[in-house]
Design an enzyme around this catalytic site. Structure first.
Site, mmCIF file in Angstrom:
data_model
loop_
_atom_site.group_PDB
_atom_site.id
_atom_site.type_symbol
_atom_site.label_atom_id
_atom_site.label_comp_id
_atom_site.label_asym_id
_atom_site.label_seq_id
_atom_site.Cartn_x
_atom_site.Cartn_y
_atom_site.Cartn_z
ATOM 1 N N MET A 1 0.597 -1.102 -0.060
ATOM 2 C CA MET A 1 0.070 -0.214 0.203
ATOM 3 C C MET A 1 0.958 1.282 -0.048
ATOM 4 O O MET A 1 0.058 2.482 0.461
ATOM 5 C CB MET A 1 -0.473 0.073 1.702
ATOM 6 C CG MET A 1 -2.305 -1.235 1.288
ATOM 7 S SD MET A 1 -3.410 -0.943 2.090
ATOM 8 C CE MET A 1 -2.596 -0.328 3.688
ATOM 9 N N TYR B 1 3.789 4.128 0.627
ATOM 10 C CA TYR B 1 4.692 4.189 1.646
ATOM 11 C C TYR B 1 5.752 3.643 2.541
ATOM 12 O O TYR B 1 5.929 3.268 3.779
ATOM 13 C CB TYR B 1 3.813 5.118 2.822
ATOM 14 C CG TYR B 1 4.224 6.680 3.741
ATOM 15 C CD1 TYR B 1 4.493 7.396 3.058
ATOM 16 C CD2 TYR B 1 4.825 5.600 5.174
ATOM 17 C CE1 TYR B 1 4.738 8.241 4.230
ATOM 18 C CE2 TYR B 1 4.852 7.061 6.152
ATOM 19 C CZ TYR B 1 5.440 8.283 5.278
ATOM 20 O OH TYR B 1 6.245 9.318 6.196
ATOM 21 N N HIS C 1 9.410 -3.300 3.815
ATOM 22 C CA HIS C 1 8.786 -3.798 1.610
ATOM 23 C C HIS C 1 9.944 -3.735 0.975
ATOM 24 O O HIS C 1 9.959 -4.778 0.398
ATOM 25 C CB HIS C 1 8.004 -1.983 1.482
ATOM 26 C CG HIS C 1 6.561 -1.743 2.185
ATOM 27 N ND1 HIS C 1 6.613 -0.444 2.615
ATOM 28 C CD2 HIS C 1 5.641 -2.356 2.036
ATOM 29 C CE1 HIS C 1 5.344 -0.558 3.904
ATOM 30 N NE2 HIS C 1 4.413 -1.552 2.917
ATOM 31 N N GLY D 1 5.097 -9.983 3.697
ATOM 32 C CA GLY D 1 5.585 -9.918 5.034
ATOM 33 C C GLY D 1 5.024 -10.506 6.090
ATOM 34 O O GLY D 1 3.219 -10.720 6.382
ATOM 35 N N LYS E 1 4.438 -10.233 8.961
ATOM 36 C CA LYS E 1 4.383 -9.527 10.492
ATOM 37 C C LYS E 1 3.147 -9.372 9.535
ATOM 38 O O LYS E 1 1.855 -9.207 11.477
ATOM 39 C CB LYS E 1 4.484 -8.112 9.912
ATOM 40 C CG LYS E 1 4.575 -7.051 10.922
ATOM 41 C CD LYS E 1 4.368 -5.453 10.503
ATOM 42 C CE LYS E 1 2.888 -5.152 10.964
ATOM 43 N NZ LYS E 1 2.590 -3.942 10.061
ATOM 44 N N ASP E 2 2.002 -9.283 8.632
ATOM 45 C CA ASP E 2 0.901 -9.737 8.935
ATOM 46 C C ASP E 2 -0.032 -11.167 8.446
ATOM 47 O O ASP E 2 0.088 -11.519 7.883
ATOM 48 C CB ASP E 2 0.106 -9.062 7.732
ATOM 49 C CG ASP E 2 0.431 -7.110 7.545
ATOM 50 O OD1 ASP E 2 0.220 -7.122 8.707
ATOM 51 O OD2 ASP E 2 1.849 -6.912 7.028
ATOM 52 N N MET F 1 8.644 -2.661 11.795
ATOM 53 C CA MET F 1 8.318 -1.764 10.629
ATOM 54 C C MET F 1 6.948 -1.211 10.397
ATOM 55 O O MET F 1 6.750 -2.626 10.069
ATOM 56 C CB MET F 1 9.153 -1.748 10.120
ATOM 57 C CG MET F 1 10.733 -1.231 10.099
ATOM 58 S SD MET F 1 12.212 -1.230 8.277
ATOM 59 C CE MET F 1 13.281 -1.277 9.868
ATOM 60 N N SER F 2 6.268 -0.382 10.071
ATOM 61 C CA SER F 2 5.100 -0.405 9.732
ATOM 62 C C SER F 2 4.625 0.994 9.001
ATOM 63 O O SER F 2 5.321 1.947 9.670
ATOM 64 C CB SER F 2 4.490 -0.484 10.435
ATOM 65 O OG SER F 2 2.544 -0.452 10.137
ATOM 66 N N ARG G 1 2.092 2.835 9.503
ATOM 67 C CA ARG G 1 1.494 2.938 10.405
ATOM 68 C C ARG G 1 1.958 3.724 11.624
ATOM 69 O O ARG G 1 1.774 4.391 12.639
ATOM 70 C CB ARG G 1 0.498 2.475 10.889
ATOM 71 C CG ARG G 1 -0.642 2.058 9.816
ATOM 72 C CD ARG G 1 -1.645 1.332 10.558
ATOM 73 N NE ARG G 1 -2.935 1.204 9.416
ATOM 74 C CZ ARG G 1 -3.498 0.563 8.407
ATOM 75 N NH1 ARG G 1 -2.776 -0.591 9.411
ATOM 76 N NH2 ARG G 1 -4.818 0.348 8.078
#
Ligand code: AMP
Length: 280
Positions: free
Chosen positions: A30, A32, A37, A147, A149-150, A184-185, A187
């Site tokens: 998404m 940013y 990433h 990732g 992370k999700d 890292m995110s 958000r």
């Protein structure tokens, strides 16, 4: 590096590459972009002849009260980072390209979508599954790179990719963290300097759980109580969920006799942060 926004042009590009026996790896994002990433993009660049990065803030995976409008965007910077990392194509469609008038199809995964973020963000995984199905059918990659992370998202994507015979190999990659442990995110941008230390309660909880299990604790309830106590003692935090689940099925576990997924979602100010770790 090419930037393509029309789905038909993207498919035509991929078809031409496939005819030349070139393999394509797709990294859906998404935007940013951060180093997390970029670690996925690097994997794609190394593994495949052609790395494609999609940048699309997908409205259908946000709830009505969520941050779709506020979600951070910086296309110029993202394109520069993609170019530098060796990306061949950035696929950056407009919302109307992905959801033209009359669009009415939903891809929905029943079981693994239900708990955790599925329970606290109704409809979220339908949005994710639908957009990733579209990205897979538009880009036609050999690999889709995501990732860990999700974590739940990765399970959902693996499930529908297999169930629908999409013919994409779904690859999960480890979570990249800041030096102090914060995952890292995009958000993380929402965190104020005062809130930033409180965000460490997530990664600290994961470490605490691992430590408890290493010392012989097996009762999920006891582990989760200690974690909740620690997060609740941290200023400015609100727990969305803290749960121990089977890493494959996401069924709740009562004892950590084999590896279990510790999954956390915590609001810190207006940032809703998630993190996870397989413990035991
Ligand atoms: P997003 O742009 O947040 O939708 O994320 C795009 C992809 O990057 C997803 O597959 C995420 O799981 C992955 N990702 C996000 N944060 C990280 C991270 N800290 N480390 C590794 N991958 C990540």
């Amino acid at each position: 590096m090419e930037v393509i926004s029309a789905p038909e042009a993207m498919t035509a590009w991929s078809e031409a590459r496939r005819k030349q026996d070139r393999r394509i790896a797709l990294v859906p994002t998404m935007g940013y972009l951060h180093d997390g990433h970029l670690s996925l993009i690097r994997w794609a660049v190394e593994r495949a002849e052609d790395a494609v990065v999609s940048i699309f803030v997908n409205p259908t995976q946000f709830g009505p009260q969520e941050d779709f409008g506020a979600y951070p965007r910086d296309m110029e910077r993202d394109l520069a980072l993609c170019r530098r990392a060796g990306t061949r194509v950035v696929f950056a469609p407009e919302v109307e390209d992905m959801y033209p008038a009359g669009f009415q199809t939903v891809v929905s995964v029943k079981e693994v979508s239900r708990p955790l973020c599925g329970a606290t963000r109704p409809g979220h995984f339908d949005g994710v599954a639908t957009v990733v199905t579209k990205l897979f059918t538009i880009v036609r990659p050999h690999w889709g790179v995501f990732g860990e992370k999700d974590y739940q998202q990765l399970l959902v994507i693996k499930r529908f990719t297999r169930d629908l015979n999409l013919g994409v190999e779904v690859v999960g990659r480890p979570t990249l963290r800041e030096p102090d442990g914060l995952a890292m995110s995009s958000r993380n941008k929402y965190l104020t300097p005062e809130q930033r230390p409180s965000a460490l309660s997530l990664s600290r909880s994961l470490a605490l759980a691992e430590e408890l299990v290493a010392k012989g604790e097996r009762e999920a309830e006891s582990i989760l109580r200690k974690i909740r106590d620690m997060i609740e003692a941290t200023p400015g935090t609100e727990i969305d969920y803290a749960e121990l689940r089977d890493p494959e099925t996401l069924v709740q576990v009562n004892r950590v006799d084999k590896p279990a997924l510790l999954a956390l979602a915590v609001k810190v100010g207006r940032a809703r942060l998630i993190d996870n770790r397989i413990i035991g």
